[in-house]
Design a protein around this motif. Structure first.
Motif, PDB file in Angstrom:
ATOM      1  N   ARG A 153     -20.011  11.515  17.345  1.00 47.17           N
ATOM      2  CA  ARG A 153     -19.092  10.386  17.165  1.00 47.17           C
ATOM      3  C   ARG A 153     -18.704   9.764  18.502  1.00 47.17           C
ATOM      4  N   ASP A 154     -18.365  10.611  19.463  1.00 52.87           N
ATOM      5  CA  ASP A 154     -17.950  10.090  20.776  1.00 52.87           C
ATOM      6  C   ASP A 154     -19.110   9.398  21.481  1.00 52.87           C
ATOM      7  N   ASN A 155     -20.338   9.865  21.268  1.00 52.73           N
ATOM      8  CA  ASN A 155     -21.494   9.185  21.858  1.00 52.73           C
ATOM      9  C   ASN A 155     -21.675   7.795  21.267  1.00 52.73           C
ATOM     10  N   ILE A 156     -21.517   7.663  19.949  1.00 57.21           N
ATOM     11  CA  ILE A 156     -21.659   6.352  19.307  1.00 57.21           C
ATOM     12  C   ILE A 156     -20.532   5.424  19.738  1.00 57.21           C
ATOM     13  N   ALA A 157     -19.322   5.975  19.873  1.00 56.59           N
ATOM     14  CA  ALA A 157     -18.149   5.157  20.227  1.00 56.59           C
ATOM     15  C   ALA A 157     -17.967   5.012  21.730  1.00 56.59           C
ATOM     16  N   PHE A 158     -18.970   5.388  22.515  1.00 54.59           N
ATOM     17  CA  PHE A 158     -18.827   5.390  23.975  1.00 54.59           C
ATOM     18  C   PHE A 158     -18.428   4.011  24.520  1.00 54.59           C
ATOM     19  N   THR A 210     -12.581   2.916  14.989  1.00 52.79           N
ATOM     20  CA  THR A 210     -12.163   3.760  13.869  1.00 52.79           C
ATOM     21  C   THR A 210     -13.370   4.527  13.332  1.00 52.79           C
ATOM     22  N   ASP A 211     -13.110   5.542  12.539  1.00 50.18           N
ATOM     23  CA  ASP A 211     -14.208   6.295  11.940  1.00 50.18           C
ATOM     24  C   ASP A 211     -15.078   5.403  11.063  1.00 50.18           C
ATOM     25  N   GLU A 212     -14.438   4.481  10.351  1.00 49.66           N
ATOM     26  CA  GLU A 212     -15.190   3.586   9.472  1.00 49.66           C
ATOM     27  C   GLU A 212     -16.155   2.717  10.263  1.00 49.66           C
ATOM     28  N   GLU A 213     -15.727   2.247  11.413  1.00 48.82           N
ATOM     29  CA  GLU A 213     -16.599   1.414  12.254  1.00 48.82           C
ATOM     30  C   GLU A 213     -17.769   2.226  12.792  1.00 48.82           C
ATOM     31  N   VAL A 214     -17.507   3.478  13.174  1.00 46.57           N
ATOM     32  CA  VAL A 214     -18.574   4.354  13.665  1.00 46.57           C
ATOM     33  C   VAL A 214     -19.569   4.634  12.550  1.00 46.57           C
ATOM     34  N   TYR A 215     -19.045   4.938  11.368  1.00 46.94           N
ATOM     35  CA  TYR A 215     -19.928   5.209  10.226  1.00 46.94           C
ATOM     36  C   TYR A 215     -20.790   3.989   9.905  1.00 46.94           C
ATOM     37  N   SER A 216     -20.180   2.812   9.931  1.00 44.01           N
ATOM     38  CA  SER A 216     -20.908   1.577   9.614  1.00 44.01           C
ATOM     39  C   SER A 216     -22.050   1.344  10.600  1.00 44.01           C
ATOM     40  N   ALA A 217     -21.781   1.555  11.897  1.00 44.27           N
ATOM     41  CA  ALA A 217     -22.818   1.367  12.921  1.00 44.27           C
ATOM     42  C   ALA A 217     -23.942   2.376  12.736  1.00 44.27           C
ATOM     43  N   ILE A 239     -28.984   3.251  19.381  1.00 44.73           N
ATOM     44  CA  ILE A 239     -28.926   1.934  18.722  1.00 44.73           C
ATOM     45  C   ILE A 239     -27.564   1.741  18.055  1.00 44.73           C
ATOM     46  N   ALA A 240     -27.064   2.797  17.402  1.00 50.20           N
ATOM     47  CA  ALA A 240     -25.740   2.725  16.767  1.00 50.20           C
ATOM     48  C   ALA A 240     -24.661   2.458  17.813  1.00 50.20           C
ATOM     49  N   ARG A 241     -24.797   3.067  18.971  1.00 50.52           N
ATOM     50  CA  ARG A 241     -23.828   2.860  20.056  1.00 50.52           C
ATOM     51  C   ARG A 241     -23.802   1.402  20.479  1.00 50.52           C
ATOM     52  N   ALA A 242     -24.978   0.765  20.559  1.00 54.16           N
ATOM     53  CA  ALA A 242     -25.057  -0.642  20.950  1.00 54.16           C
ATOM     54  C   ALA A 242     -24.549  -1.552  19.833  1.00 54.16           C
ATOM     55  N   ILE A 243     -24.880  -1.231  18.584  1.00 48.46           N
ATOM     56  CA  ILE A 243     -24.450  -2.050  17.447  1.00 48.46           C
ATOM     57  C   ILE A 243     -22.932  -2.068  17.325  1.00 48.46           C
ATOM     58  N   LEU A 244     -22.298  -0.913  17.589  1.00 48.56           N
ATOM     59  CA  LEU A 244     -20.848  -0.805  17.463  1.00 48.56           C
ATOM     60  C   LEU A 244     -20.121  -1.783  18.387  1.00 48.56           C
ATOM     61  N   MET A 245     -20.734  -2.127  19.500  1.00 52.93           N
ATOM     62  CA  MET A 245     -20.131  -3.077  20.436  1.00 52.93           C
ATOM     63  C   MET A 245     -20.100  -4.500  19.871  1.00 52.93           C
ATOM     64  N   GLN A 246     -20.883  -4.751  18.800  1.00 55.86           N
ATOM     65  CA  GLN A 246     -21.032  -6.087  18.238  1.00 55.86           C
ATOM     66  C   GLN A 246     -21.312  -7.107  19.352  1.00 55.86           C
ATOM     67  N   PHE A 302     -20.317  14.374  12.228  1.00 56.34           N
ATOM     68  CA  PHE A 302     -20.099  13.511  13.386  1.00 56.34           C
ATOM     69  C   PHE A 302     -19.415  14.240  14.541  1.00 56.34           C
ATOM     70  N   HIS A 303     -18.872  15.413  14.281  1.00 53.97           N
ATOM     71  CA  HIS A 303     -18.192  16.190  15.336  1.00 53.97           C
ATOM     72  C   HIS A 303     -19.122  17.217  15.965  1.00 53.97           C
ATOM     73  N   THR A 304     -20.403  17.151  15.624  1.00 56.16           N
ATOM     74  CA  THR A 304     -21.382  18.067  16.215  1.00 56.16           C
ATOM     75  C   THR A 304     -21.588  17.735  17.690  1.00 56.16           C
ATOM     76  N   MET A 305     -21.546  18.750  18.545  1.00 62.09           N
ATOM     77  CA  MET A 305     -21.817  18.551  19.964  1.00 62.09           C
ATOM     78  C   MET A 305     -23.320  18.449  20.175  1.00 62.09           C
ATOM     79  N   VAL A 306     -23.751  17.419  20.891  1.00 60.15           N
ATOM     80  CA  VAL A 306     -25.194  17.175  21.022  1.00 60.15           C
ATOM     81  C   VAL A 306     -25.825  17.938  22.181  1.00 60.15           C
ATOM     82  N   GLY A 307     -25.024  18.484  23.075  1.00 57.97           N
ATOM     83  CA  GLY A 307     -25.585  19.176  24.236  1.00 57.97           C
ATOM     84  C   GLY A 307     -25.942  18.184  25.334  1.00 57.97           C
ATOM     85  N   GLU A 308     -26.191  18.711  26.519  1.00 53.81           N
ATOM     86  CA  GLU A 308     -26.488  17.849  27.671  1.00 53.81           C
ATOM     87  C   GLU A 308     -27.721  16.990  27.409  1.00 53.81           C
ATOM     88  N   LYS A 309     -27.549  15.678  27.607  1.00 54.99           N
ATOM     89  CA  LYS A 309     -28.610  14.692  27.402  1.00 54.99           C
ATOM     90  C   LYS A 309     -29.164  14.705  25.977  1.00 54.99           C
TER      91      LYS A 309
END
Length: 585
Positions: free
Chosen positions: A428-433, A439-446, A484-491, A463-470
């Motif tokens: 979640r934090d990676n997508i919302a970077f 909000t969670d809804e915005e992250v889910y939508s992206a 891609i989700a991270r970029a889409i969330l920025m609109q 969404f709370h799973t830790m992805v590990g380094e890189k």
């Protein structure tokens, strides 16, 4: 002592802390004069049979009081001086990190990560020592040494003081010579540490490749050689450093010999009392610390000077990104136009791009294709202002991109690079970077638009799973879709996918592109790809070849030309059919 001049700006900035600290040091230096004097007085009272219980009690109170005061004052100067030096380390770290974030890719092509880390750790630590222990040693040694010499000369015997100090010029000459050697050798030692740091970082990052090729033993051998080089360089520093104490001890020994030899004669001639000679030798013992401190001071100062020079050299490097005047801080919204005559990478004589002209209206999609090395990613790097154009301009919303602040320009662009980088945090934090307050809804939508939502739901903690380094725990396709989700969330006004669908299958690719087309009707998109299927829906497709536009048009128009695009498309279709045949077998 040039380092203290270089750091004068900080001493002025923290003048209150250093002022109080130095004042406390001077008070301690004065109080240190009390015990030897008391000892001399008590010895003379014993010799003359004038020592009484009352006298002994009073002088004992004086000694105890002096000790208590020194204890308190030493606590204060440590908090003030060492506390200020910690602030310097923080300020230098902040300046350096801020500098790193402003530097362009060309800077990181010249500098290695391990070397930059060594600057931010080892070098800053050496400078901090100079601003803390260095200031302490300088002030304390001068204060104690000065007060002791003045006291010996004025209250006991100026003649014996001069005799005792005769060997001091020899010590000054030798320690200055040692300091010069120490500076140059420590510089090499810091460089060796930087190389070792870089080797460690590179080996850890490439551990999978190393194991795959079975090169562990060779890498260990290479590391061992670099480690030996660090030891060798630091041993050369230690050899010079080890000369200080013996030299000073010999000088101090000569001073003691002269003091006792001539002092005894003065006592025999009734020019001074035995108690005064004892006080004198006790004061001379106090001079051992300032003398030893000077040797320590040279070590600290030369280390700090070499490290500060390395830090300042790094901070003086300027970004080669050209900025216009009267910069606009608003995010650009509108059409995009390339008018690139030519572009060279820094320190390269080969053209990376030439004669690039096209216009992309707001809401349109541009597809960029071409062979590896054709210039696709370069075309995007100059748009992101990672490099300045050599000749030409890029117009975004009727203004040159050089007229926008870097922050406003880049905030309007959602960039998904070829090399996907995920941070050691939750999915979640990676997508919302890019939009931390999402909000969670915005992250889910992206994540749904990037067709990664279902994969994430299958993770251990969603969404709370830790992805590990890189993002080491994820597959290549999952990392791409999270990026891609991270970029889409920025609109963003402009979404750039730089070969960002290469690790997903054709069906998922089509689903993602359809989602983007339906949800970004009024926003612009640029897609670079090797697969023609990723760009065939684009409003404009350009085919790059050796940094030039070889063909342009829609998918249908380019197919009719039967040129490079046509050949690449047919070849990929054939490869797809072969792969399908292999799967059926």
């Amino acid at each position: 002592m040039r380092i203290f001049k270089d750091l004068w700006w900080f001493f002025v900035q923290e003048k209150k802390a250093y002022g109080i600290g130095i004042l406390m040091l001077l008070c301690v230096a004065l109080l240190e004069l009390v015990p030897p004097k008391v000892i001399g007085i008590v010895v003379d009272l014993i010799i003359t049979n004038e020592l009484t219980t009352r006298n002994l009690f009073l002088w004992s109170i004086v000694l105890i009081s002096a000790g208590i005061f020194m204890y308190g004052l030493r606590y204060v100067w440590r908090v003030m001086i060492f506390g200020a030096s910690v602030k310097l380390a923080k300020q230098l770290r902040d300046d350096m990190f801020s500098h790193f974030t402003k530097m362009p890719p060309s800077f990181y092509q010249k500098k290695r990560t391990g070397d930059l880390m060594a600057h931010a750790t080892n070098d800053i630590q050496a400078v901090r020592e100079t601003a803390g222990a260095g200031v302490l040693t300088l002030v304390d040694s001068l204060a104690v040494g000065g007060f002791v010499i003045i006291t010996m000369a004025s209250t006991i015997s100026w003649k014996l003081t001069v005799i005792a100090l005769l060997p001091m010029p020899i010590m000054a000459i030798l320690t200055n010579y040692y300091g010069t050697l120490l500076h140059s050798r420590f510089h090499f030692a810091q460089e060796a540490f930087s190389h070792l740091n870089d080797k460690t970082q590179e080996s850890i990052n490439g551990i999978k490749v190393m194991k795959t090729f079975g090169q562990e033993s060779k890498d260990v051998e290479s590391f061992s050689k670099q480690s030996e080089n660090v030891v060798e360089k630091n041993m050369s520093v230690a050899k010079v450093d080890s000369l200080f104490d013996p030299t000073i001890s010999i000088i101090v020994g000569i001073s003691f010999f002269l003091s006792i030899a001539f002092g005894s004669r003065f006592v025999m001639n009734d020019e001074m009392t035995l108690g005064e000679l004892i006080s004198f030798t006790t004061y001379l013992g106090l001079l051992i610390w300032p003398m030893l401190a000077f040797g320590w001071l040279f070590n600290i100062v030369e280390r700090g000077r070499a490290s500060y020079d390395r830090i300042q050299t790094l901070l003086r490097e300027k970004s080669d990104i050209k900025m216009g005047e009267d910069l606009v801080d608003n995010q650009p919204i509108g059409s995009l136009e390339y008018q690139v005559e030519e572009f060279y990478y820094p320190d390269s004589e080969t053209k990376a791009l030439s004669q690039i002209y096209f216009t992309l209206n707001k809401g349109q999609t541009l597809g960029i294709v071409g062979k590896t090395g054709a210039g696709k990613t370069t075309l995007l790097k100059i748009l992101m202002r990672e490099y300045s154009l050599t000749n030409g301009c890029i117009i975004f919303a009727n203004k040159s991109i050089e007229q926008y602040t870097l922050r406003s320009l880049r905030e309007s662009i959602g960039y998904v690079p070829q090399d996907h980088y995920l941070f050691s945090m939750s999915v979640r934090d990676n997508i919302a970077f890019g939009v931390p307050n999402s909000t969670d809804e915005e992250v889910y939508s992206a994540s749904k638009l990037a067709h990664i939502y279902e994969d994430i739901q299958d993770f251990t903690r969603g969404f709370h799973t830790m992805v590990g380094e890189k993002g080491v725990s994820l597959s290549g396709g999952q990392k791409q879709r999270i990026s891609i989700a991270r970029a889409i969330l920025m609109q963003p006004e402009l979404l750039v996918l730089d070969d960002s669908l290469s690790a997903v299958d054709a069906k998922t690719e089509e689903a993602i592109l359809t989602s983007l087309k339906n949800n970004r009707k009024d926003q612009t998109t640029i897609i670079t790809a090797h697969r023609m299927s990723a760009v065939q829906h684009a409003d404009l497709i350009i085919v790059l070849d050796k940094g030039k536009i070889a063909e342009r048009g829609t998918h249908e128009e380019l197919m009719k030309l039967k040129g490079m695009y046509y050949d690449m498309y047919l070849l990929q279709q054939l490869e797809s059919k072969v792969e399908e045949g292999d799967r059926h077998e």
